[in-house]
Design a protein around this motif. Structure first.
Motif, PDB file in Angstrom:
ATOM      1  N   VAL A 165       0.840  -1.208   0.000  1.00 27.27           N
ATOM      2  CA  VAL A 165       0.000   0.000   0.000  1.00 27.27           C
ATOM      3  C   VAL A 165       0.869   1.250   0.000  1.00 27.27           C
ATOM      4  O   VAL A 165       0.590   2.225  -0.722  1.00 27.27           O
ATOM      5  N   LEU A 166       1.933   1.243   0.794  1.00 26.40           N
ATOM      6  CA  LEU A 166       2.831   2.397   0.844  1.00 26.40           C
ATOM      7  C   LEU A 166       3.483   2.628  -0.514  1.00 26.40           C
ATOM      8  O   LEU A 166       3.630   3.773  -0.963  1.00 26.40           O
ATOM      9  N   LEU A 168      -5.226 -12.010  -6.873  1.00 27.76           N
ATOM     10  CA  LEU A 168      -5.529 -10.795  -7.639  1.00 27.76           C
ATOM     11  C   LEU A 168      -6.490  -9.873  -6.885  1.00 27.76           C
ATOM     12  O   LEU A 168      -6.399  -8.641  -6.967  1.00 27.76           O
ATOM     13  N   GLY A 169      -7.418 -10.490  -6.146  1.00 27.68           N
ATOM     14  CA  GLY A 169      -8.310  -9.677  -5.316  1.00 27.68           C
ATOM     15  C   GLY A 169      -7.546  -8.951  -4.235  1.00 27.68           C
ATOM     16  O   GLY A 169      -7.832  -7.783  -3.918  1.00 27.68           O
ATOM     17  N   ARG A 170      -6.574  -9.659  -3.652  1.00 32.04           N
ATOM     18  CA  ARG A 170      -5.703  -9.025  -2.650  1.00 32.04           C
ATOM     19  C   ARG A 170      -4.971  -7.838  -3.270  1.00 32.04           C
ATOM     20  O   ARG A 170      -4.887  -6.754  -2.676  1.00 32.04           O
ATOM     21  N   ALA A 171      -4.431  -8.027  -4.494  1.00 27.68           N
ATOM     22  CA  ALA A 171      -3.702  -6.943  -5.170  1.00 27.68           C
ATOM     23  C   ALA A 171      -4.631  -5.758  -5.480  1.00 27.68           C
ATOM     24  O   ALA A 171      -4.263  -4.600  -5.294  1.00 27.68           O
ATOM     25  N   ALA A 172      -5.854  -6.088  -5.914  1.00 31.38           N
ATOM     26  CA  ALA A 172      -6.807  -5.019  -6.236  1.00 31.38           C
ATOM     27  C   ALA A 172      -7.179  -4.234  -4.985  1.00 31.38           C
ATOM     28  O   ALA A 172      -7.308  -3.000  -5.011  1.00 31.38           O
ATOM     29  N   LEU A 173      -7.364  -4.934  -3.865  1.00 24.03           N
ATOM     30  CA  LEU A 173      -7.714  -4.263  -2.616  1.00 24.03           C
ATOM     31  C   LEU A 173      -6.571  -3.367  -2.139  1.00 24.03           C
ATOM     32  O   LEU A 173      -6.789  -2.265  -1.621  1.00 24.03           O
ATOM     33  N   GLY A 194      -4.453  -1.907  -4.142  1.00 22.78           N
ATOM     34  CA  GLY A 194      -4.504  -0.743  -5.030  1.00 22.78           C
ATOM     35  C   GLY A 194      -5.589   0.239  -4.632  1.00 22.78           C
ATOM     36  O   GLY A 194      -5.379   1.456  -4.635  1.00 22.78           O
ATOM     37  N   CYS A 195      -6.761  -0.283  -4.242  1.00 19.64           N
ATOM     38  CA  CYS A 195      -7.851   0.603  -3.813  1.00 19.64           C
ATOM     39  C   CYS A 195      -7.482   1.336  -2.527  1.00 19.64           C
ATOM     40  O   CYS A 195      -7.804   2.526  -2.358  1.00 19.64           O
ATOM     41  N   SER A 196      -6.805   0.640  -1.632  1.00 24.08           N
ATOM     42  CA  SER A 196      -6.375   1.280  -0.380  1.00 24.08           C
ATOM     43  C   SER A 196      -5.382   2.395  -0.659  1.00 24.08           C
ATOM     44  O   SER A 196      -5.459   3.493  -0.078  1.00 24.08           O
ATOM     45  N   GLY A 197      -4.418   2.136  -1.583  1.00 22.80           N
ATOM     46  CA  GLY A 197      -3.469   3.186  -1.956  1.00 22.80           C
ATOM     47  C   GLY A 197      -4.162   4.387  -2.593  1.00 22.80           C
ATOM     48  O   GLY A 197      -3.801   5.545  -2.338  1.00 22.80           O
ATOM     49  N   THR A 198      -5.166   4.098  -3.413  1.00 20.57           N
ATOM     50  CA  THR A 198      -5.926   5.184  -4.056  1.00 20.57           C
ATOM     51  C   THR A 198      -6.652   6.020  -3.013  1.00 20.57           C
ATOM     52  O   THR A 198      -6.648   7.255  -3.070  1.00 20.57           O
ATOM     53  N   LEU A 199      -7.287   5.342  -2.046  1.00 18.47           N
ATOM     54  CA  LEU A 199      -8.033   6.056  -1.007  1.00 18.47           C
ATOM     55  C   LEU A 199      -7.116   6.959  -0.187  1.00 18.47           C
ATOM     56  O   LEU A 199      -7.451   8.118   0.105  1.00 18.47           O
ATOM     57  N   LEU A 228      -6.414   3.616 -12.009  1.00 19.72           N
ATOM     58  CA  LEU A 228      -4.992   3.389 -12.288  1.00 19.72           C
ATOM     59  C   LEU A 228      -4.333   2.514 -11.238  1.00 19.72           C
ATOM     60  O   LEU A 228      -3.616   1.557 -11.557  1.00 19.72           O
ATOM     61  N   ALA A 229      -4.580   2.822  -9.952  1.00 19.54           N
ATOM     62  CA  ALA A 229      -3.883   2.092  -8.889  1.00 19.54           C
ATOM     63  C   ALA A 229      -4.247   0.606  -8.850  1.00 19.54           C
ATOM     64  O   ALA A 229      -3.349  -0.261  -8.844  1.00 19.54           O
ATOM     65  N   PRO A 230      -5.536   0.231  -8.821  1.00 17.04           N
ATOM     66  CA  PRO A 230      -5.848  -1.213  -8.843  1.00 17.04           C
ATOM     67  C   PRO A 230      -5.312  -1.900 -10.094  1.00 17.04           C
ATOM     68  O   PRO A 230      -4.896  -3.066 -10.039  1.00 17.04           O
ATOM     69  N   LEU A 231      -5.319  -1.182 -11.207  1.00 17.77           N
ATOM     70  CA  LEU A 231      -4.800  -1.764 -12.447  1.00 17.77           C
ATOM     71  C   LEU A 231      -3.312  -2.076 -12.318  1.00 17.77           C
ATOM     72  O   LEU A 231      -2.838  -3.141 -12.748  1.00 17.77           O
ATOM     73  N   LEU A 232      -2.548  -1.153 -11.696  1.00 18.42           N
ATOM     74  CA  LEU A 232      -1.111  -1.377 -11.513  1.00 18.42           C
ATOM     75  C   LEU A 232      -0.856  -2.579 -10.609  1.00 18.42           C
ATOM     76  O   LEU A 232       0.016  -3.422 -10.894  1.00 18.42           O
ATOM     77  N   THR A 233      -1.594  -2.645  -9.502  1.00 14.09           N
ATOM     78  CA  THR A 233      -1.344  -3.738  -8.554  1.00 14.09           C
ATOM     79  C   THR A 233      -1.749  -5.085  -9.138  1.00 14.09           C
ATOM     80  O   THR A 233      -1.048  -6.092  -8.947  1.00 14.09           O
ATOM     81  N   VAL A 234      -2.877  -5.116  -9.837  1.00 12.47           N
ATOM     82  CA  VAL A 234      -3.306  -6.373 -10.465  1.00 12.47           C
ATOM     83  C   VAL A 234      -2.324  -6.788 -11.547  1.00 12.47           C
ATOM     84  O   VAL A 234      -1.969  -7.985 -11.673  1.00 12.47           O
ATOM     85  N   LEU A 235      -1.848  -5.821 -12.317  1.00 15.52           N
ATOM     86  CA  LEU A 235      -0.896  -6.125 -13.382  1.00 15.52           C
ATOM     87  C   LEU A 235       0.413  -6.673 -12.821  1.00 15.52           C
ATOM     88  O   LEU A 235       1.001  -7.624 -13.354  1.00 15.52           O
TER      89      LEU A 235
END
Length: 410
Positions: free
Chosen positions: A22-23, A348-353, A355-360, A382-389
């Motif tokens: 997240v950081l 992938l769900g973990r990665a998306a979450l 990314g969402c936390s970083g966005t928030l 953008l952020a969830p996309l980066l983490t999922v990718l």
């Protein structure tokens, strides 16, 4: 147990790795926002500088326009219109035109849509012998100014000579001891002195002004004038006289124009110089700011891919280590009949979450810094996309790994 519950348990069990991820994404997004905001702030500053310059120029020009208008009006007519056949050298030598034109020309101008001149004054002037006093004088026949039909009435520069009256120059009044309201005779025509001009140090001091009709009768030139005096507008055109001539050519083609130089015209030129200087200053600001923006844009263009690549590499590395550390666990889950698609979805769900936390967090920082949020909502994608990718390849490898090999390694 649902996949959502598994994702949250996964994050809670490995909280340190999740926080680092997240950081990482927060730092990447914050750097992107900072660079974008720097560009936006730079553009706003440029617009502000140009707006301040435009306002300052507008105020300066307005003040200068008022001064020019008052000064030019005080100094009198500065545009003289003569018949096209008149030799101007003769006008310069003797002070008046020998050729004449119809008096109706003045009304034709007044009824037209001309904008480059105003305060029209038709006149007839001649040097004559004042027989009663055996002295040469300048005789000028004038009426009032002809009002221009498409403009509001303005205060005249020169007051009309009342019928049966005469205005006397200072030297003539002094020489012949003339006084206001006294009757005089000019070549067998009687007039009452309406006004005596103070000394002007020009030919006006030996001039007598009488009504235009009286002058036409005295000179045997009925319906004729030899000049139309006007006040040229304070045009922004560099070639002001050319502008006046161009307009007159379409209205009175049988005339020519001269402009009398004066301090007022110099003031008018200064207005144009202020405008030109302002335009140069504005162009310098635009050029300088454009170059500065180009340099910053080049830096941002280089920095943005580096930030994205660095964040992808960092997230990929964290996810890769996480997957490698958990190979035995993944092998156990696969051997128990858990489908690989569920494991794939878990990571992938973990990665998306993450990314969402970083966005928030990033949007919270933007809000606290008072940046306009509407510019940055695309970060939510953008952020969830980066983490999922970044998690895609390690997760795919782990989900396809043979569980027997993973358990054997354990």
């Amino acid at each position: 147990m649902s996949i959502t519950t598994l994702i949250f348990k996964e994050l809670r069990h490995r909280i340190l790795g999740a926080c680092i991820s997240v950081l990482t994404i927060t730092i990447a997004l914050t750097c992107l926002v900072a660079s974008m905001e720097a560009m936006r702030s730079y553009d706003l500053k440029t617009e502000q500088q140009l707006a301040e310059l435009d306002q300052k120029t507008k105020e300066t020009n307005q003040k200068l326009n008022d001064q020019i208008r008052k000064t030019m009006k005080g100094l009198g007519f500065n545009v003289h219109i003569y018949p096209a056949t008149q030799q101007l050298s003769e006008v310069y030598a003797q002070g008046y035109a020998s050729e004449t034109m119809p008096e109706a020309y003045a009304q034709t101008l007044a009824d037209s849509s001309i904008v480059s001149i105003n305060h029209l004054l038709p006149r007839l002037s001649r040097r004559i012998l004042w027989k009663e006093n055996n002295t040469e004088i300048m005789l000028i026949g004038v009426d009032g100014q002809v009002p221009i039909s498409h403009r509001n009435p303005t205060k005249p520069i020169m007051q009309p000579v009342p019928p049966g009256s005469a205005v006397i120059g200072a030297e003539l009044a002094k020489q012949f001891k003339l006084k206001v309201r006294e009757s005089i005779t000019i070549n067998q025509q009687s007039f009452t002195i309406h006004q005596i001009h103070p000394p002007r140090g020009t030919i006006d001091d030996i001039t007598i002004w009488i009504p235009l009709k009286s002058a036409q009768n005295m000179l045997n030139l009925p319906g004729k004038i030899n000049a139309i005096l006007a006040l040229g507008c304070n045009c922004t055109s560099i070639d002001r006289l050319g502008t006046i001539r161009k307009e007159l050519k379409t209205i009175l083609p049988n005339t020519q124009v001269i402009e009398i130089e004066s301090k007022a015209l110099a003031r008018a030129e200064s207005r144009n110089k202020v405008r030109e200087e302002s335009e140069r200053t504005r162009q310098n600001i635009v050029t300088s700011r454009k170059q500065g923006r180009s340099d910053r844009q080049a830096f941002v263009t280089l920095l943005t891919p580096l930030i994205l690549i660095a964040s992808l590499v960092g997230l990929f590395t964290l996810c890769l280590f996480n997957v490698r550390d958990r190979r035995p666990e993944i092998g156990l889950l696969l051997s128990m009949g858990i489908p690989s698609s569920k494991i794939f979805t878990l990571f992938l769900g973990r990665a998306a979450l993450i990314g969402c936390s970083g966005t928030l967090i990033t949007l919270t920082i933007i809000f606290l810094l008072d940046y306009p949020l509407d510019h940055y909502w695309d970060l939510a994608l953008l952020a969830p996309l980066l983490t999922v990718l970044s998690a895609w390849l390690p997760t795919l490898t782990a989900a396809r790994h043979d569980p027997l090999i993973s358990l054997k390694q354990d």
